[in-house]
Design a protein around this motif. Structure first.
Motif, short mmCIF file in Angstrom:
data_model
loop_
_atom_site.label_atom_id
_atom_site.label_comp_id
_atom_site.label_asym_id
_atom_site.label_seq_id
_atom_site.Cartn_x
_atom_site.Cartn_y
_atom_site.Cartn_z
N PHE A 64 58.67 111.22 20.71
CA PHE A 64 59.15 111.78 19.45
C PHE A 64 60.67 111.64 19.30
CE2 PHE A 64 55.11 113.80 20.24
CZ PHE A 64 54.47 113.59 19.04
N TYR A 65 61.18 110.49 19.75
CA TYR A 65 62.62 110.25 19.68
C TYR A 65 63.07 109.98 18.24
CZ TYR A 65 61.99 109.95 24.68
OH TYR A 65 61.66 110.23 25.98
N ILE A 66 62.20 109.38 17.44
CA ILE A 66 62.55 109.14 16.03
C ILE A 66 62.67 110.48 15.30
CG2 ILE A 66 61.60 108.27 13.85
CD1 ILE A 66 62.85 106.08 15.41
N VAL A 67 61.77 111.41 15.58
CA VAL A 67 61.84 112.73 14.97
C VAL A 67 63.14 113.43 15.38
CG1 VAL A 67 60.76 115.00 14.87
CG2 VAL A 67 59.34 112.96 14.82
N THR A 68 63.48 113.33 16.66
CA THR A 68 64.71 113.95 17.16
C THR A 68 65.94 113.30 16.55
OG1 THR A 68 63.56 114.44 19.22
CG2 THR A 68 65.96 114.58 19.25
N TYR A 69 65.91 111.97 16.40
CA TYR A 69 67.02 111.27 15.76
C TYR A 69 67.18 111.70 14.31
CZ TYR A 69 69.82 107.49 13.86
OH TYR A 69 70.79 106.78 13.22
N GLY A 70 66.08 111.79 13.58
CA GLY A 70 66.13 112.26 12.19
C GLY A 70 66.66 113.68 12.11
N LEU A 71 66.23 114.52 13.05
CA LEU A 71 66.74 115.90 13.11
C LEU A 71 68.25 115.90 13.36
CD1 LEU A 71 66.24 118.98 13.25
CD2 LEU A 71 65.79 118.67 15.69
N GLY A 72 68.71 115.04 14.26
CA GLY A 72 70.14 114.95 14.56
C GLY A 72 70.96 114.53 13.35
N ILE A 73 70.45 113.56 12.59
CA ILE A 73 71.15 113.10 11.38
C ILE A 73 71.20 114.23 10.35
CG2 ILE A 73 71.01 111.49 9.44
CD1 ILE A 73 71.94 110.16 11.98
N ALA B 19 60.59 119.97 12.88
CA ALA B 19 60.56 118.91 13.89
C ALA B 19 59.61 119.28 15.02
CB ALA B 19 61.96 118.65 14.42
N PHE B 20 59.59 120.56 15.41
CA PHE B 20 58.68 121.01 16.46
C PHE B 20 57.23 120.82 16.04
CE2 PHE B 20 56.27 124.31 18.70
CZ PHE B 20 56.60 124.01 20.02
N VAL B 21 56.91 121.16 14.81
CA VAL B 21 55.55 120.98 14.31
C VAL B 21 55.18 119.49 14.28
CG1 VAL B 21 54.08 121.22 12.25
CG2 VAL B 21 55.47 123.13 13.02
N LEU B 22 56.14 118.63 13.93
CA LEU B 22 55.87 117.19 13.90
C LEU B 22 55.53 116.63 15.28
CD1 LEU B 22 58.55 115.88 11.37
CD2 LEU B 22 56.09 116.14 11.02
N PRO C 199 67.83 105.29 24.26
CA PRO C 199 69.29 105.23 24.49
C PRO C 199 70.06 104.56 23.34
CG PRO C 199 68.13 104.67 26.51
CD PRO C 199 67.11 104.74 25.43
N ILE C 200 69.42 103.62 22.65
CA ILE C 200 70.10 102.99 21.51
C ILE C 200 70.26 104.01 20.38
CG2 ILE C 200 69.81 101.27 19.69
CD1 ILE C 200 68.65 99.42 21.78
N LEU C 201 69.21 104.80 20.12
CA LEU C 201 69.32 105.83 19.09
C LEU C 201 70.40 106.86 19.44
CD1 LEU C 201 65.62 106.64 18.12
CD2 LEU C 201 67.31 105.35 16.83
N LEU C 202 70.46 107.24 20.71
CA LEU C 202 71.46 108.21 21.14
C LEU C 202 72.87 107.65 20.96
CD1 LEU C 202 72.13 110.94 22.41
CD2 LEU C 202 71.96 109.84 24.65
#
Length: 192
Positions: A61-70, A127-130, A143-146
């Motif tokens: 769920f790194y895409i979800v975390t990245y979207g949350l970060g943005i 994001a948690f529910v997703l 790592p690229i997203l980070l």
């Protein structure tokens, strides 16, 4: 026929009543949390830690975390920006004071602290529910997203800090200034 439509209407009324009661109860607890910013932010931190722990344990769920970060970065910019932005409004009188002789205007945020907290907490909960839906777990090299998020954060904060320097404002206050009165002279005589 009439009984069947009456049952549907009764179910609709009870659902509407439950929705209204839930909304009132939720708003009551939101209102009670308003004067307790430390507790609210500690709760948000707890929710964020639970989310990060879930993402770490699942290893996904790194895409979800990245979207949350943005989204959180966008909220932070709104929190640090004044409601009357001189660049957008063209300095038409409703701007921040730039000289010492200008009238003092308090810093009013574009996104108030309570809405900032509420939006962050709500976003983390969504994001948690997703993370319970496998369709949201897109395989990526995290790592690229980070790295991309860190670069985006640095560039955005640099732009925001340059804006603060240009228009001479600080988005934080340390409370109300206190008047201490005139200081007594060193020889012990009362001030005049």
């Amino acid at each position: 026929m009439e009984g069947a439509s009456g049952d549907g209407l009764g179910a609709s009324n009870s659902l509407e009543k439950w929705k209204t009661n839930f909304s009132r109860t939720f708003q009551h607890y939101l209102d009670r949390s308003t004067p307790h910013p430390v507790g609210r932010w500690l709760g948000a931190l707890g929710v964020a830690l639970i989310y990060l722990l879930r993402v770490y344990l699942i290893q996904g769920f790194y895409i979800v975390t990245y979207g949350l970060g943005i989204y959180l970065l966008n909220l932070l910019i709104g929190f640090l920006s004044p409601i009357a932005d001189p660049e957008i409004e063209g300095l038409d009188g409703a701007s921040l004071p730039t000289r010492g002789s200008d009238e003092f205007k308090p810093f009013i945020r574009r996104l108030p602290e309570f809405k900032f907290w509420y939006s962050i907490t709500k976003a983390i909960c969504i994001a948690f529910v997703l993370t319970f839906f496998s369709v949201c777990d897109v395989p990526v090299f995290w790592p690229i997203l980070l790295c991309y998020w860190i670069v985006l954060f640095i560039l955005t904060m640099k732009r925001q800090i340059m804006h603060m320097i240009k228009y001479k404002y600080i988005p934080f206050s340390l409370g109300k200034q206190k008047y201490t009165g005139k200081k007594a002279p060193a020889n012990g005589s009362p001030p005049q």
